[in-house]
Scaffold this active site. Structure first.
Site, PDB file in Angstrom:
ATOM      1  N   GLY A 182     -38.930 -41.269 -14.291  1.00  0.00           N
ATOM      2  CA  GLY A 182     -37.551 -41.083 -13.846  1.00  0.00           C
ATOM      3  C   GLY A 182     -37.095 -39.723 -14.329  1.00  0.00           C
ATOM      4  O   GLY A 182     -37.836 -38.747 -14.228  1.00  0.00           O
ATOM      5  N   GLU A 183     -35.919 -39.677 -14.897  1.00  0.00           N
ATOM      6  CA  GLU A 183     -35.401 -38.437 -15.474  1.00  0.00           C
ATOM      7  C   GLU A 183     -34.993 -38.780 -16.902  1.00  0.00           C
ATOM      8  O   GLU A 183     -34.063 -39.554 -17.110  1.00  0.00           O
ATOM      9  CB  GLU A 183     -34.223 -37.941 -14.636  1.00  0.00           C
ATOM     10  CG  GLU A 183     -34.186 -36.437 -14.474  1.00  0.00           C
ATOM     11  CD  GLU A 183     -33.916 -35.740 -15.793  1.00  0.00           C
ATOM     12  OE1 GLU A 183     -34.594 -34.733 -16.090  1.00  0.00           O
ATOM     13  OE2 GLU A 183     -33.033 -36.214 -16.540  1.00  0.00           O
ATOM     14  N   SER A 184     -35.692 -38.192 -17.857  1.00  0.00           N
ATOM     15  CA  SER A 184     -35.556 -38.680 -19.233  1.00  0.00           C
ATOM     16  C   SER A 184     -34.170 -38.482 -19.828  1.00  0.00           C
ATOM     17  O   SER A 184     -33.724 -39.303 -20.631  1.00  0.00           O
ATOM     18  CB  SER A 184     -36.626 -38.044 -20.118  1.00  0.00           C
ATOM     19  OG  SER A 184     -36.517 -36.631 -20.101  1.00  0.00           O
ATOM     20  N   CYS A 217     -44.763 -40.894 -18.049  1.00  0.00           N
ATOM     21  CA  CYS A 217     -43.958 -39.733 -17.690  1.00  0.00           C
ATOM     22  C   CYS A 217     -42.634 -39.709 -18.477  1.00  0.00           C
ATOM     23  O   CYS A 217     -42.658 -39.423 -19.657  1.00  0.00           O
ATOM     24  CB  CYS A 217     -43.752 -39.709 -16.184  1.00  0.00           C
ATOM     25  SG  CYS A 217     -43.527 -38.051 -15.571  1.00  0.00           S
ATOM     26  N   ARG A 226     -41.504 -30.782 -21.583  1.00  0.00           N
ATOM     27  CA  ARG A 226     -41.085 -31.378 -20.301  1.00  0.00           C
ATOM     28  C   ARG A 226     -41.344 -30.427 -19.138  1.00  0.00           C
ATOM     29  O   ARG A 226     -41.355 -29.217 -19.320  1.00  0.00           O
ATOM     30  CB  ARG A 226     -39.586 -31.678 -20.325  1.00  0.00           C
ATOM     31  CG  ARG A 226     -39.202 -32.822 -21.215  1.00  0.00           C
ATOM     32  CD  ARG A 226     -37.706 -33.011 -21.206  1.00  0.00           C
ATOM     33  NE  ARG A 226     -37.215 -33.308 -19.856  1.00  0.00           N
ATOM     34  CZ  ARG A 226     -35.947 -33.148 -19.480  1.00  0.00           C
ATOM     35  NH1 ARG A 226     -35.054 -32.689 -20.324  1.00  0.00           N
ATOM     36  NH2 ARG A 226     -35.585 -33.449 -18.256  1.00  0.00           N
ATOM     37  N   ILE A 269     -45.902 -36.000 -11.415  1.00  0.00           N
ATOM     38  CA  ILE A 269     -44.653 -35.622 -10.744  1.00  0.00           C
ATOM     39  C   ILE A 269     -43.706 -35.014 -11.785  1.00  0.00           C
ATOM     40  O   ILE A 269     -43.225 -35.709 -12.675  1.00  0.00           O
ATOM     41  CB  ILE A 269     -43.975 -36.853 -10.087  1.00  0.00           C
ATOM     42  CG1 ILE A 269     -44.949 -37.539  -9.117  1.00  0.00           C
ATOM     43  CG2 ILE A 269     -42.690 -36.431  -9.364  1.00  0.00           C
ATOM     44  CD1 ILE A 269     -44.492 -38.916  -8.651  1.00  0.00           C
ATOM     45  N   ARG A 270     -43.488 -33.716 -11.669  1.00  0.00           N
ATOM     46  CA  ARG A 270     -42.681 -33.012 -12.680  1.00  0.00           C
ATOM     47  C   ARG A 270     -43.024 -33.535 -14.086  1.00  0.00           C
ATOM     48  O   ARG A 270     -42.141 -33.923 -14.866  1.00  0.00           O
ATOM     49  CB  ARG A 270     -41.185 -33.150 -12.382  1.00  0.00           C
ATOM     50  CG  ARG A 270     -40.767 -32.389 -11.121  1.00  0.00           C
ATOM     51  CD  ARG A 270     -39.306 -32.539 -10.778  1.00  0.00           C
ATOM     52  NE  ARG A 270     -38.424 -32.052 -11.859  1.00  0.00           N
ATOM     53  CZ  ARG A 270     -38.201 -30.781 -12.142  1.00  0.00           C
ATOM     54  NH1 ARG A 270     -38.785 -29.838 -11.447  1.00  0.00           N
ATOM     55  NH2 ARG A 270     -37.386 -30.445 -13.106  1.00  0.00           N
ATOM     56  N   HIS A 275     -48.707 -41.105 -13.323  1.00  0.00           N
ATOM     57  CA  HIS A 275     -48.136 -42.354 -12.787  1.00  0.00           C
ATOM     58  C   HIS A 275     -49.216 -43.314 -12.295  1.00  0.00           C
ATOM     59  O   HIS A 275     -49.508 -43.351 -11.101  1.00  0.00           O
ATOM     60  CB  HIS A 275     -47.195 -42.024 -11.616  1.00  0.00           C
ATOM     61  CG  HIS A 275     -45.935 -41.355 -12.044  1.00  0.00           C
ATOM     62  ND1 HIS A 275     -44.789 -42.065 -12.341  1.00  0.00           N
ATOM     63  CD2 HIS A 275     -45.646 -40.057 -12.252  1.00  0.00           C
ATOM     64  CE1 HIS A 275     -43.835 -41.225 -12.711  1.00  0.00           C
ATOM     65  NE2 HIS A 275     -44.334 -39.998 -12.664  1.00  0.00           N
ATOM     66  N   GLU A 277     -48.993 -46.374 -11.792  1.00  0.00           N
ATOM     67  CA  GLU A 277     -48.408 -47.408 -10.919  1.00  0.00           C
ATOM     68  C   GLU A 277     -48.388 -46.964  -9.450  1.00  0.00           C
ATOM     69  O   GLU A 277     -48.146 -47.767  -8.563  1.00  0.00           O
ATOM     70  CB  GLU A 277     -47.000 -47.789 -11.412  1.00  0.00           C
ATOM     71  CG  GLU A 277     -45.877 -46.818 -11.072  1.00  0.00           C
ATOM     72  CD  GLU A 277     -45.857 -45.551 -11.923  1.00  0.00           C
ATOM     73  OE1 GLU A 277     -46.782 -45.313 -12.727  1.00  0.00           O
ATOM     74  OE2 GLU A 277     -44.891 -44.758 -11.745  1.00  0.00           O
TER      75      GLU A 277
HETATM   76  N1  GLN Z   1     -39.358 -34.424 -15.395  1.00  0.00           N
HETATM   77  C1  GLN Z   1     -38.955 -35.736 -15.776  1.00  0.00           C
HETATM   78  C2  GLN Z   1     -38.229 -35.755 -17.111  1.00  0.00           C
HETATM   79  O1  GLN Z   1     -38.111 -34.774 -17.750  1.00  0.00           O
HETATM   80  C3  GLN Z   1     -40.114 -36.694 -15.813  1.00  0.00           C
HETATM   81  C4  GLN Z   1     -40.660 -36.902 -14.427  1.00  0.00           C
HETATM   82  C5  GLN Z   1     -41.212 -38.271 -14.166  1.00  0.00           C
HETATM   83  O2  GLN Z   1     -40.957 -39.235 -14.874  1.00  0.00           O
HETATM   84  N2  GLN Z   1     -41.947 -38.359 -13.089  1.00  0.00           N
HETATM   85  O3  GLN Z   1     -37.781 -36.791 -17.504  1.00  0.00           O
END
Ligand code: GLN
Length: 189
Positions: free
Chosen positions: A46-48, A78, A105, A134-135, A170, A172
């Site tokens: 997600g987005e931490s 992630c 990150r 993913i990012r 990921h 999953e």
């Molecule tokens: N870039 C996201 C973060 O800093 C992590 C990306 C992800 O969970 N796929 O939280």
């Protein structure tokens, strides 16, 4: 076996499906009560910074820290990896801070915001594992009690420390259940 999946953001359904495929019962975690009686907890991507704030707002931050300290198996992918780290380079964002490691990150640069690769992960056997990033973050360095499970071009991408397991990618989002299976073995102990 009952595994909780933190359901504040991210690929909750995909984690749930994987765990159910392997025979686990799952519960979506949105309140402290949902943590009762679980044998393990998955923290999806997600987005931490957002998930950290939501953990606080939903009164989950402290209960998860306490359960983790008591030995509850926790698997972070992630964002989940970032939240479990004690040190997040250049950031004072909210976190669980349970694993002795430094993470960077969004560490693969813009052109590589998202990529996939087959990687050899010794603890999962000889068949390569298809990793989806993913990012993604990576782990820059770990403390003595952390075991590195995957390292690629000087970046640590998977690690464990006692009851904690983390992956920068990921699992999953593939059909390969081996990594979730590896986590479930930790939950049985
Ligand atoms: N870039 C996201 C973060 O800093 C992590 C990306 C992800 O969970 N796929 O939280």
């Amino acid at each position: 076996m009952k595994i909780g999946v933190l359901a504040l953001q991210g690929a909750v359904r995909e984690h749930r499906n994987m765990l159910q495929k392997l025979g686990a019962e799952t519960v979506d975690v949105l309140t402290p009560k949902d943590l009762e009686g679980i044998d393990g907890l998955v923290l999806p991507g997600g987005e931490s910074t957002t998930v950290g704030k939501l953990l606080l707002r939903y009164n989950l931050l402290e209960p998860i820290i306490q359960l983790g300290r008591k030995g509850l198996p926790v698997f972070g992918t992630c964002t989940g990896l970032i939240l479990l780290a004690k040190h997040i380079n250049g950031s004072d964002q909210l976190r669980l801070g349970l694993m002795d490691m430094h993470v960077e990150r969004n560490a693969f640069g813009r052109q590589l915001a998202s990529f996939e690769a087959d990687m050899q992960i010794p603890v999962l056997g000889t068949e390569p594992f298809h990793t989806v990033f993913i990012r993604a973050p990576y782990i820059e360095k770990v403390g003595e009690t952390v075991t590195v499970l995957l390292e690629h071009e000087g970046k640590i991408l998977m690690a464990e420390q006692a009851n904690f397991l983390v992956a920068a990618f990921h699992p999953e989002l593939t059909d390969d259940t081996r990594l979730h299976g590896y986590f479930m073995k930790k939950c049985k102990k």
